[in-house]
Design a protein around this motif. Sequence first.
Motif, PDB file in Angstrom:
ATOM      1  N   TYR A 201       0.845  -1.190   0.000  1.00 23.66           N
ATOM      2  CA  TYR A 201       0.000   0.000   0.000  1.00 23.66           C
ATOM      3  C   TYR A 201       0.876   1.234   0.000  1.00 23.66           C
ATOM      4  N   GLU A 218      -7.658   2.293   5.143  1.00 26.27           N
ATOM      5  CA  GLU A 218      -8.874   1.769   4.532  1.00 26.27           C
ATOM      6  C   GLU A 218      -8.602   1.288   3.105  1.00 26.27           C
ATOM      7  N   ARG A 219      -7.746   2.028   2.385  1.00 28.16           N
ATOM      8  CA  ARG A 219      -7.399   1.610   1.025  1.00 28.16           C
ATOM      9  C   ARG A 219      -6.507   0.368   1.029  1.00 28.16           C
ATOM     10  N   ALA A 221      -6.598  -2.126   3.228  1.00 30.50           N
ATOM     11  CA  ALA A 221      -7.228  -3.338   3.756  1.00 30.50           C
ATOM     12  C   ALA A 221      -7.568  -4.369   2.677  1.00 30.50           C
ATOM     13  N   PRO A 222      -8.192  -4.013   1.556  1.00 33.92           N
ATOM     14  CA  PRO A 222      -8.505  -5.042   0.551  1.00 33.92           C
ATOM     15  C   PRO A 222      -7.272  -5.766   0.007  1.00 33.92           C
ATOM     16  N   PRO A 223      -6.190  -5.046  -0.369  1.00 29.78           N
ATOM     17  CA  PRO A 223      -5.027  -5.800  -0.848  1.00 29.78           C
ATOM     18  C   PRO A 223      -4.364  -6.655   0.233  1.00 29.78           C
ATOM     19  N   ARG A 225      -6.014  -8.197   2.662  1.00 25.11           N
ATOM     20  CA  ARG A 225      -6.878  -9.375   2.720  1.00 25.11           C
ATOM     21  C   ARG A 225      -6.548 -10.333   1.566  1.00 25.11           C
ATOM     22  N   ALA A 226      -6.344  -9.768   0.386  1.00 25.62           N
ATOM     23  CA  ALA A 226      -6.023 -10.592  -0.785  1.00 25.62           C
ATOM     24  C   ALA A 226      -4.691 -11.307  -0.585  1.00 25.62           C
ATOM     25  N   THR A 256      -8.178  -4.339   8.700  1.00 28.93           N
ATOM     26  CA  THR A 256      -8.232  -5.595   7.948  1.00 28.93           C
ATOM     27  C   THR A 256      -8.645  -6.778   8.818  1.00 28.93           C
TER      28      THR A 256
END
Length: 363
Positions: A201, A218-219, A221-223, A225-226, A256
């Motif tokens: 990130y 917040e930005r 968290a998705p990567p 998790r991936a 996350t």
Amino acid sequence: MGQAPPHITHPQPPTVNPPHEGPPQPATGAARGVRAETRTRPKAWLRAWRRALLPALLTAALVVPLSGAARPEIPAPPPATLAAPLTPATLHTAYEANRANATEAARMAAAHGDEHRAAADRALAAPSRHLLSFDGRGPGLATEVLGDLPHADHVAVLVPGSDTSIDTYARFHRAAAALHDDLTHRAPTGTRVAVIAWLGYRTPGTVSTTVATPTRAERAAPPLRALVRQVHALAPARAHVSLLCHSYGSVVCGRTAAGLDVDDIALVGSPGTGADTAAGLHTPARVWAARGSDDWVAHVPHLRADLLITTVGFGTDPVSRAFGARVFDAADADHSGYFTPGSTSLANLARITLGETAEVTRA
């Protein structure tokens, strides 16, 4: 948060000078009433000071010039496109493709006249480096594997704090390498380990508006998790996975954590997670926290407030009793010293990674 903080002048409570010298006089009824009220609200000035500090922090971040703000974008190729899905069998081809991409990024950076970035890219392109992903554009992103991930019994994922980029990646790599070395020496015979250095990130600057807000987290968290899903796909099914989160990286881990398939989450040098308690992270993982006695983050107000169009601050101190984490010993670590070879904090992080929870020394 990663480097030394900007100097902040803390507001002081008002000082009331006595009207005259001499021995104390008997209190009048009115004075006794004022004193009684003061005793019932002994920290009212402190609450006012805290309310004033958050806007002051945001204002300071807005007006302090950022050293890298005017730096031109460094040219680099887009990330490598893999010919096959990432599996244990194709992992070596991914490493090769990403090293080739870093080599090209180094060539383009050198042609652009940025030898510092070119050297950083070349280091990542070395044959000994195992890049799960690489993107040399802008500040840069990289995910590096240390160890044999497809056969690892224990995997640690390092999540960095502020001011971490390709330009400063060598510092982050040293932390990951120190942990991997400690794990290798500490692990029982036949136990295999891997460390993943995840610069996945765009980290905030230590002196910036973003470092006091959860936006970057917040930005991220998705990567993140991936990545954890990818780790479970590449590592053995039995692998014990830990998140080790430093400074602002603990804010990322806090965003996350809910339902994440990891065994342990360790927060070091944390300004907070955005949650009031460890239970508020909604994770089945064991939650650990530590702060060294020389870490300046102890002086950051552990508050959270809605301000203007964002939230400022990250709430409860993770090493406080109120948060409810398992607090472990980090001795005299400073903010950048949690992964120093031979340190108490590194030993405890290795024990957490190995699942040796009974061996972790508590603060």
